[in-house]
Design a protein around this motif. Sequence first.
Motif, PDB file in Angstrom:
ATOM      1  N   ASP B  11       0.815  -1.207   0.000  1.00 14.62           N
ATOM      2  CA  ASP B  11       0.000   0.000   0.000  1.00 14.62           C
ATOM      3  C   ASP B  11       0.853   1.263   0.000  1.00 14.62           C
ATOM      4  O   ASP B  11       1.282   1.741   1.040  1.00 14.62           O
ATOM      5  CB  ASP B  11      -0.884  -0.012   1.243  1.00 14.62           C
ATOM      6  CG  ASP B  11      -1.627   1.291   1.398  1.00 14.62           C
ATOM      7  OD1 ASP B  11      -1.696   2.048   0.408  1.00 14.62           O
ATOM      8  OD2 ASP B  11      -2.137   1.537   2.490  1.00 14.62           O
ATOM      9  N   SER B  13      -0.148   4.335  -1.146  1.00 13.58           N
ATOM     10  CA  SER B  13      -0.886   5.582  -1.350  1.00 13.58           C
ATOM     11  C   SER B  13      -0.724   6.525  -0.162  1.00 13.58           C
ATOM     12  O   SER B  13      -0.487   6.096   0.960  1.00 13.58           O
ATOM     13  CB  SER B  13      -2.364   5.280  -1.584  1.00 13.58           C
ATOM     14  OG  SER B  13      -2.918   4.707  -0.422  1.00 13.58           O
ATOM     15  N   HIS B  17      -4.707   3.547   2.107  1.00 13.91           N
ATOM     16  CA  HIS B  17      -5.580   2.700   1.338  1.00 13.91           C
ATOM     17  C   HIS B  17      -6.876   2.367   2.081  1.00 13.91           C
ATOM     18  O   HIS B  17      -7.975   2.453   1.547  1.00 13.91           O
ATOM     19  CB  HIS B  17      -4.789   1.430   1.069  1.00 13.91           C
ATOM     20  CG  HIS B  17      -5.533   0.403   0.327  1.00 13.91           C
ATOM     21  ND1 HIS B  17      -5.623   0.417  -1.042  1.00 13.91           N
ATOM     22  CD2 HIS B  17      -6.228  -0.664   0.751  1.00 13.91           C
ATOM     23  CE1 HIS B  17      -6.340  -0.609  -1.429  1.00 13.91           C
ATOM     24  NE2 HIS B  17      -6.729  -1.287  -0.363  1.00 13.91           N
ATOM     25  N   ARG B  20      -9.942   4.545   2.056  1.00  7.53           N
ATOM     26  CA  ARG B  20     -10.367   5.009   0.745  1.00  7.53           C
ATOM     27  C   ARG B  20     -11.872   4.875   0.531  1.00  7.53           C
ATOM     28  O   ARG B  20     -12.501   5.750  -0.039  1.00  7.53           O
ATOM     29  CB  ARG B  20      -9.614   4.204  -0.300  1.00  7.53           C
ATOM     30  CG  ARG B  20      -9.662   4.831  -1.633  1.00  7.53           C
ATOM     31  CD  ARG B  20      -8.476   4.386  -2.457  1.00  7.53           C
ATOM     32  NE  ARG B  20      -8.746   4.653  -3.850  1.00  7.53           N
ATOM     33  CZ  ARG B  20      -7.856   4.547  -4.804  1.00  7.53           C
ATOM     34  NH1 ARG B  20      -6.611   4.153  -4.504  1.00  7.53           N
ATOM     35  NH2 ARG B  20      -8.161   4.794  -6.040  1.00  7.53           N
ATOM     36  N   ASP B  62      -8.613  -4.703   4.977  1.00  7.30           N
ATOM     37  CA  ASP B  62      -7.550  -3.912   4.359  1.00  7.30           C
ATOM     38  C   ASP B  62      -7.023  -4.565   3.095  1.00  7.30           C
ATOM     39  O   ASP B  62      -6.588  -3.898   2.163  1.00  7.30           O
ATOM     40  CB  ASP B  62      -6.414  -3.731   5.360  1.00  7.30           C
ATOM     41  CG  ASP B  62      -5.344  -2.795   4.830  1.00  7.30           C
ATOM     42  OD1 ASP B  62      -5.711  -1.828   4.143  1.00  7.30           O
ATOM     43  OD2 ASP B  62      -4.158  -3.052   5.093  1.00  7.30           O
ATOM     44  N   MET B 170     -11.523   1.196  -5.393  1.00  4.70           N
ATOM     45  CA  MET B 170     -10.438   1.081  -4.427  1.00  4.70           C
ATOM     46  C   MET B 170      -9.074   1.025  -5.115  1.00  4.70           C
ATOM     47  O   MET B 170      -8.050   0.827  -4.450  1.00  4.70           O
ATOM     48  CB  MET B 170     -10.632  -0.171  -3.580  1.00  4.70           C
ATOM     49  CG  MET B 170     -11.807  -0.090  -2.637  1.00  4.70           C
ATOM     50  SD  MET B 170     -11.608   1.204  -1.379  1.00  4.70           S
ATOM     51  CE  MET B 170     -10.272   0.515  -0.382  1.00  4.70           C
ATOM     52  N   LEU B 172      -8.041  -1.291  -7.166  1.00  5.64           N
ATOM     53  CA  LEU B 172      -7.542  -2.666  -7.115  1.00  5.64           C
ATOM     54  C   LEU B 172      -7.921  -3.465  -8.339  1.00  5.64           C
ATOM     55  O   LEU B 172      -7.751  -4.694  -8.368  1.00  5.64           O
ATOM     56  CB  LEU B 172      -8.125  -3.374  -5.884  1.00  5.64           C
ATOM     57  CG  LEU B 172      -7.678  -2.843  -4.531  1.00  5.64           C
ATOM     58  CD1 LEU B 172      -8.515  -3.466  -3.425  1.00  5.64           C
ATOM     59  CD2 LEU B 172      -6.206  -3.162  -4.317  1.00  5.64           C
TER      60      LEU B 172
END
Lengths: 250, 250
Positions: B11, B13, B17, B20, B62, B170, B172
């Motif tokens: 992760d 970001s 994450h 989010r 998560d 997300m 992903l």
Amino acid sequence: MRHLSSSLPSDPSPVPHIFRRLLTSGLMEAEDVTAMMRLGWRTATLPARSSFDPGAGLALLDAGLMIRRGDTGQYLSLLVPGDPCSYAFITGNAPPGELRTVTDCRIMQIGPAEVLELVESRQGVLAALLSHMALDSAALEELLVSLSTRSALERTAHFLCELDFRLQRMGLAGDPRYFTSLTQAELGRYLGLSAVHVNRTLQELRRRGCLDRRGDHVVLDVDALKALASFEPGYLIGRRLEARAHRYDA
Amino acid sequence: MRHLSSSLPSDPSPVPHIFRRLLTSGLMEAEDVTAMMRLGWRTATLPARSSFDPGAGLALLDAGLMIRRGDTGQYLSLLVPGDPCSYAFITGNAPPGELRTVTDCRIMQIGPAEVLELVESRQGVLAALLSHMALDSAALEELLVSLSTRSALERTAHFLCELDFRLQRMGLAGDPRYFTSLTQAELGRYLGLSAVHVNRTLQELRRRGCLDRRGDHVVLDVDALKALASFEPGYLIGRRLEARAHRYDA
DNA sequence: CGCCAGTTTGATATAGGTCAAGTGACGTGG
DNA sequence: CCACGTCACTTGACCTATATCAAACTGGCG
């Protein structure tokens, strides 16, 4: 069988009928009820088969039957007296779908400002409302289970058990209107069945003696229905979570 | 096709994450996030196919895939990263059903006391959580609509659209694991289909070019799937209710 | 190598949908 | 007061989506 009467039942109980379901949470005290009673409830009376927008305040169904349906026509939930019409005032999201009356209905409502004040001053009321929101969500899940795992016969029996249970809890089990007002086609929209098949299913239930009409009464053999549907009312009551704060704070 | 890898994605970001999805409500401010980040989040890592009790605090998924299933085995909801594992800490009711991991999962949690404090000090966080609760309930309704009105093919296509949408949100969408980890039998439990029929349905989707596997990637023709399923993501986003207080207070 | 979980295929069965027609009650307008 | 239209319910014939059962195939793993 329909249109037996369009008058609404009267309410002689000491604690207003309307708060009866909220009280079943066990989270509200006498003071919470008196606080609620003091608010400026407005009464709306709606004719059968009309639609209703609960708005941003709190609306409780006081008498009659309503359904909530999705855009596609699928019925999503059935409201009996005591049920909140929507939880939009808590979640802040517009309620999905549309509310429609089945019978003539009486609805009690208060505006957003009053709800806010009530909920902020009376913790028990908020807790009860949140708990009921979870319960209504659980009822939705039970319907989902019905649709995906139960046969038409079981589904229908299960529906009757649930309705009976909810009416009983409100002291309304004697009123046949709640059982006779839904059209077979509407029942089908709720149970995910065609109207024709609902008809045959009801006949089968009658044939088995689970269901009967004596004059303008409806007689249910609730025990037989429960057995048929493996009805377990736990989801209508819920289980309180003990807040085991120590678990994480140790 | 399964067990491609059991390592969890990392992760990088700036906003963690994990927050989010909560941010997608638009109800949280930068300060709300920093307040959340300051809390003592504990990380739990669970192996695939294990069960998880979210307890009375707040647990956020998560990384990985989880499902929630009813007592009868029916799958009720699918959790992707960012989703709260349960709203029990808000409603006070024990969550119905059971949470199980599908893949290896990472879960972040804080205890009830911390949630309480957070929620009382940061209104935006509470609003976001309540809004998401309504959204998850709406997703359940959409599944219900799927079960009662859509064919197996449409249902499956709809499911793929929804999963793609939620993963995209997300960030992903690139990770094929989220599409390949569910067994066909499990997919069936979610969509109310037998494993055999899921298999044939997936074949049909492949035959139509809606779905393909290139090596260890999964390629979706999302547009084709959307058309097939008449997918409308509105229910995943929700509509905010404007609090028209004047309506009642006039 | 052989096992095991998952997937694929084929054959068969069935619950429930769809279509079509008929009945009966009720309400409305002539 | 009757004729008619409407709406719910009922019945029958037929159809099909999906379940069920059984067996073979596959690929990873001990």
